[in-house]
Design an enzyme around this catalytic site. Structure first.
Site, mmCIF file in Angstrom:
data_model
loop_
_atom_site.group_PDB
_atom_site.id
_atom_site.type_symbol
_atom_site.label_atom_id
_atom_site.label_comp_id
_atom_site.label_asym_id
_atom_site.label_seq_id
_atom_site.Cartn_x
_atom_site.Cartn_y
_atom_site.Cartn_z
ATOM 1 N N GLY A 1 -4.226 3.065 -7.221
ATOM 2 C CA GLY A 1 -4.170 4.520 -7.078
ATOM 3 C C GLY A 1 -4.848 4.868 -5.765
ATOM 4 C CD GLU A 2 -7.373 7.610 -2.006
ATOM 5 O OE1 GLU A 2 -8.430 8.141 -2.396
ATOM 6 O OE2 GLU A 2 -7.334 6.820 -1.046
ATOM 7 C CB SER A 3 -10.506 3.626 -3.904
ATOM 8 O OG SER A 3 -10.506 3.846 -2.508
ATOM 9 C CB CYS B 1 -4.237 -1.726 -5.247
ATOM 10 S SG CYS B 1 -3.796 -1.027 -3.630
ATOM 11 C CG HIS C 1 0.074 -2.199 -7.082
ATOM 12 N ND1 HIS C 1 -0.656 -1.275 -7.788
ATOM 13 C CD2 HIS C 1 -0.116 -1.920 -5.768
ATOM 14 C CE1 HIS C 1 -1.260 -0.466 -6.943
ATOM 15 N NE2 HIS C 1 -0.956 -0.837 -5.713
ATOM 16 C CD GLU D 1 -0.203 -2.518 -11.222
ATOM 17 O OE1 GLU D 1 -0.391 -1.585 -10.423
ATOM 18 O OE2 GLU D 1 -0.658 -3.674 -11.031
#
Length: 192
Positions: free
Chosen positions: A47-49, A78, A175, A177
């Protein structure tokens, strides 16, 4: 059936839930601290850390997730890899500091530089899962710039580690997943 939490404040948590089901585990979508008591391991998704950090603080979960990681297995992909690293650059930011690595954020470039690559895992990974290349989805991915003693590299891409483990922790800069291959998630389940 093993219960594995997926931090579900932001990012691709639903894809991790599906990957866990393919690997034979029951996902628990963690949004509240009480849910941490119901799980054997935790996934910090991509996502966005920086957004995840803000939401962890806003939801008052940062300290609880940090405490969970002191005693239980955690897998970061990620942005989750960034949150697990002891050191973060480009720019520096807060993290849980669970794994003895330093990562550079967005090191593969901008969104348009994202890619899917075939990654050949090392024998240590294949001996514990199954042989064959991994399809690695890199989306504004970090690069692991430094690893310390005790960190084992399980796969690399263009000479950089992309899948590592340290004790009960697993980190992927890509990723897993987002593919149908459940081997990386199965490896994490073996740590529970």
């Amino acid at each position: 059936m093993k219960k594995v939490g997926v931090l579900s404040l932001q990012g691709d948590f639903a894809a991790h839930g599906a990957a866990l089901e393919r690997a034979g585990a029951q996902p628990v979508f963690v949004r509240e601290r009480e849910q941490l008591n119901q799980i054997e391991g935790l996934i910090l998704p991509g996502g966005e850390s920086t957004t995840m950090l803000k939401l962890l603080r806003y939801e008052d979960l940062f300290d609880d997730v940090a405490e969970f990681g002191r005693t239980k297995p955690v897998f970061g992909t990620c942005a989750g890899a960034i949150l697990m690293a002891k050191g973060v650059t480009n720019p520096a930011q807060e993290s849980f500091g669970l794994v003895d690595i330093e990562v550079e954020r967005n090191a593969y470039g901008r969104q348009t530089d994202s890619r899917i690559a075939q990654v050949r895992p090392f024998p240590d990974f294949e001996n514990r899962t199954a042989p064959g290349e991994l399809k690695a989805v890199f989306i504004r991915a970090p690069i692991i710039r430094r690893i310390e003693d005790g960190v084992r590299v399980l796969a690399s891409y263009q000479g950089d580690p992309v899948l590592i483990e340290q004790g009960r922790f697993l980190v992927a800069t890509f990723h897993p997943e987002l593919t149908d291959d459940a081997r990386v998630h199965s490896l994490f389940l073996s740590k529970l």
